[in-house]
Scaffold this motif. Structure first.
Motif, mmCIF file in Angstrom:
data_model
loop_
_atom_site.group_PDB
_atom_site.id
_atom_site.type_symbol
_atom_site.label_atom_id
_atom_site.label_comp_id
_atom_site.label_asym_id
_atom_site.label_seq_id
_atom_site.Cartn_x
_atom_site.Cartn_y
_atom_site.Cartn_z
ATOM 1 N N GLY A 17 1.420 -1.553 3.715
ATOM 2 C CA GLY A 17 0.476 -0.504 4.090
ATOM 3 C C GLY A 17 -0.753 -1.004 4.842
ATOM 4 O O GLY A 17 -1.743 -0.271 4.967
ATOM 5 N N LYS A 18 -0.691 -2.203 5.375
ATOM 6 C CA LYS A 18 -1.858 -2.774 6.068
ATOM 7 C C LYS A 18 -2.290 -1.893 7.247
ATOM 8 O O LYS A 18 -3.451 -1.509 7.349
ATOM 9 N N LEU A 111 -3.083 -6.216 -0.560
ATOM 10 C CA LEU A 111 -2.352 -5.022 -1.003
ATOM 11 C C LEU A 111 -1.144 -5.471 -1.821
ATOM 12 O O LEU A 111 -0.306 -6.217 -1.318
ATOM 13 N N GLU A 112 -1.059 -5.006 -3.052
ATOM 14 C CA GLU A 112 0.049 -5.394 -3.922
ATOM 15 C C GLU A 112 1.014 -4.224 -4.113
ATOM 16 O O GLU A 112 0.629 -3.179 -4.643
ATOM 17 N N VAL A 185 -10.106 -9.237 -3.142
ATOM 18 C CA VAL A 185 -10.009 -8.044 -3.984
ATOM 19 C C VAL A 185 -8.556 -7.577 -3.921
ATOM 20 O O VAL A 185 -7.988 -7.390 -2.845
ATOM 21 N N LYS A 186 -7.937 -7.443 -5.110
ATOM 22 C CA LYS A 186 -6.536 -7.024 -5.182
ATOM 23 C C LYS A 186 -6.465 -5.514 -5.329
ATOM 24 O O LYS A 186 -7.156 -4.931 -6.161
ATOM 25 N N ILE A 187 -5.643 -4.898 -4.492
ATOM 26 C CA ILE A 187 -5.556 -3.434 -4.456
ATOM 27 C C ILE A 187 -4.137 -3.017 -4.854
ATOM 28 O O ILE A 187 -3.149 -3.552 -4.342
ATOM 29 N N SER A 192 -0.375 6.894 -3.437
ATOM 30 C CA SER A 192 -0.492 7.561 -2.131
ATOM 31 C C SER A 192 -1.474 6.806 -1.242
ATOM 32 O O SER A 192 -2.343 6.074 -1.731
ATOM 33 N N LYS A 193 -1.359 7.002 0.092
ATOM 34 C CA LYS A 193 -2.246 6.241 0.971
ATOM 35 C C LYS A 193 -3.709 6.606 0.744
ATOM 36 O O LYS A 193 -4.591 5.780 0.906
ATOM 37 N N GLU A 194 -3.956 7.859 0.322
ATOM 38 C CA GLU A 194 -5.345 8.271 0.024
ATOM 39 C C GLU A 194 -5.872 7.524 -1.201
ATOM 40 O O GLU A 194 -7.028 7.100 -1.238
ATOM 41 N N GLU A 195 -5.002 7.374 -2.212
ATOM 42 C CA GLU A 195 -5.434 6.652 -3.412
ATOM 43 C C GLU A 195 -5.657 5.169 -3.139
ATOM 44 O O GLU A 195 -6.571 4.549 -3.675
ATOM 45 N N VAL A 196 -4.801 4.604 -2.295
ATOM 46 C CA VAL A 196 -4.996 3.201 -1.921
ATOM 47 C C VAL A 196 -6.337 3.067 -1.198
ATOM 48 O O VAL A 196 -7.148 2.187 -1.506
ATOM 49 N N PHE A 197 -6.593 3.993 -0.273
ATOM 50 C CA PHE A 197 -7.853 3.923 0.473
ATOM 51 C C PHE A 197 -9.056 4.085 -0.457
ATOM 52 O O PHE A 197 -10.083 3.436 -0.266
ATOM 53 N N GLY A 198 -8.923 4.942 -1.473
ATOM 54 C CA GLY A 198 -10.008 5.118 -2.440
ATOM 55 C C GLY A 198 -10.446 3.782 -3.040
ATOM 56 O O GLY A 198 -11.651 3.498 -3.137
ATOM 57 N N GLN A 199 -9.488 2.963 -3.397
ATOM 58 C CA GLN A 199 -9.805 1.646 -3.989
ATOM 59 C C GLN A 199 -10.494 0.735 -2.961
ATOM 60 O O GLN A 199 -11.459 0.038 -3.277
ATOM 61 N N ILE A 200 -9.966 0.758 -1.729
ATOM 62 C CA ILE A 200 -10.546 -0.098 -0.681
ATOM 63 C C ILE A 200 -11.968 0.357 -0.347
ATOM 64 O O ILE A 200 -12.892 -0.451 -0.206
ATOM 65 N N ASP A 201 -12.131 1.674 -0.253
ATOM 66 C CA ASP A 201 -13.419 2.273 0.072
ATOM 67 C C ASP A 201 -14.486 1.825 -0.941
ATOM 68 O O ASP A 201 -15.625 1.501 -0.579
#
Ligand code: AP5
Length: 218
Positions: A17-18, A111-112, A185-187, A192-201
């Motif tokens: 998902g990079k 991204l894991e 930082v391990k994500i 969902s892509k929105e949830e992944v982005f939430g962690q990165i954000d």
């Protein structure tokens, strides 16, 4: 007052998902996205000798030799203050050359995603050649019929080839991680892509705050 530029590396297995997250990060943080894979595909499209050579390695899911890629990435980074570097470095020699050139990242995002999910993501991936946007036949459908009709597939997006890419990734990931342990930082990437982005954000918001504090207390 001008905000301090961010320098971010994003890493993870093939199809973790990079690229998808880079679209979301650049939208919100306005960073310049520099993708090693995209640089190589642009070189292939140019029809150069380097592009022809690079494609041979990409077809086998192996790392393209440093002689081809290191200089390309260096040139791309030199033009920018802040950057979002995607899929680079993938070996300790690449990490060391970044250091040598003075490119120092603030954060290393990993991204894991479990392996069994990656194959399905690769096989369903489609690209819009006009906008460069990434889609998936199940998880991220094109917005219009017109876009759907022009979608293309990458030459290395087959089950057989993604398994080779994954092997290469697994062989190299530990070396690279060991060089960025302090800023990693391990994500969790299997939501969902929105949830992944939430962690990165969250991680980026924190980084921006820290940079503000350290620049007001020099
Ligand atoms: P590169 O182009 O970087 O390929 P990769 O690392 O295999 O990663 P991908 O681009 O396949 O995946 P991605 O993580 O960006 O996932 P995406 O967001 O598209 O490299 C290609 C080749 O170039 C390498 O094999 C190598 O030969 C060479 N190369 C590159 N860098 C190099 C280096 N540093 N040194 C030497 N050689 C190098 O998502 C995938 C799919 O999943 C999409 O369809 C998307 O819609 C979907 N998706 C994304 N997120 C989610 C989600 N949360 N839920 C459901 N679906 C999702």
């Amino acid at each position: 007052e001008e905000a301090e530029p961010l320098r971010i590396i994003i890493s993870g297995a093939p199809a973790s998902g990079k690229g998808t997250q880079c679209e979301l990060i650049t939208q919100k943080y306005g960073l310049v996205h520099i993708s090693a894979g995209d640089l190589l595909r642009a070189e292939i499209d140019l029809g150069s000798e380097n592009g022809r050579l690079a494609k041979e390695y990409m077809e086998r899911g192996e790392l393209v030799p440093d002689e081809i890629l290191v200089k390309m990435v260096k040139e791309a980074l030199s033009k920018q203050n802040g950057w979002l570097l995607d899929g680079y470095p993938r070996s300790s020699s690449q990490a060391k050359s970044l250091e040598r050139f003075g490119f120092k990242p603030d954060l290393f995002i990993l991204l894991e995603v479990p392996e069994e999910i990656l194959v399905e993501r690769v096989i369903g991936r489609r690209l819009d050649p006009v906008t460069g946007k990434i889609y998936h036949l199940k998880y991220s459908l094109p917005e219009t019929q017109e876009i759907a009709a022009r979608l293309t597939q990458r030459f290395d997006d087959t089950e057989e080839k993604v398994k080779l890419r994954l092997k290469t990734h697994n062989r190299n990931v530990r070396d690279v991680l060991s060089m960025y342990r302090d800023i990693t930082v391990k994500i969790k990437g299997d939501c969902s892509k929105e949830e992944v982005f939430g962690q990165i954000d969250k991680a980026l918001t924190k980084l921006v705050q820290q940079k503000k504090i350290s620049s007001s207390n020099p």
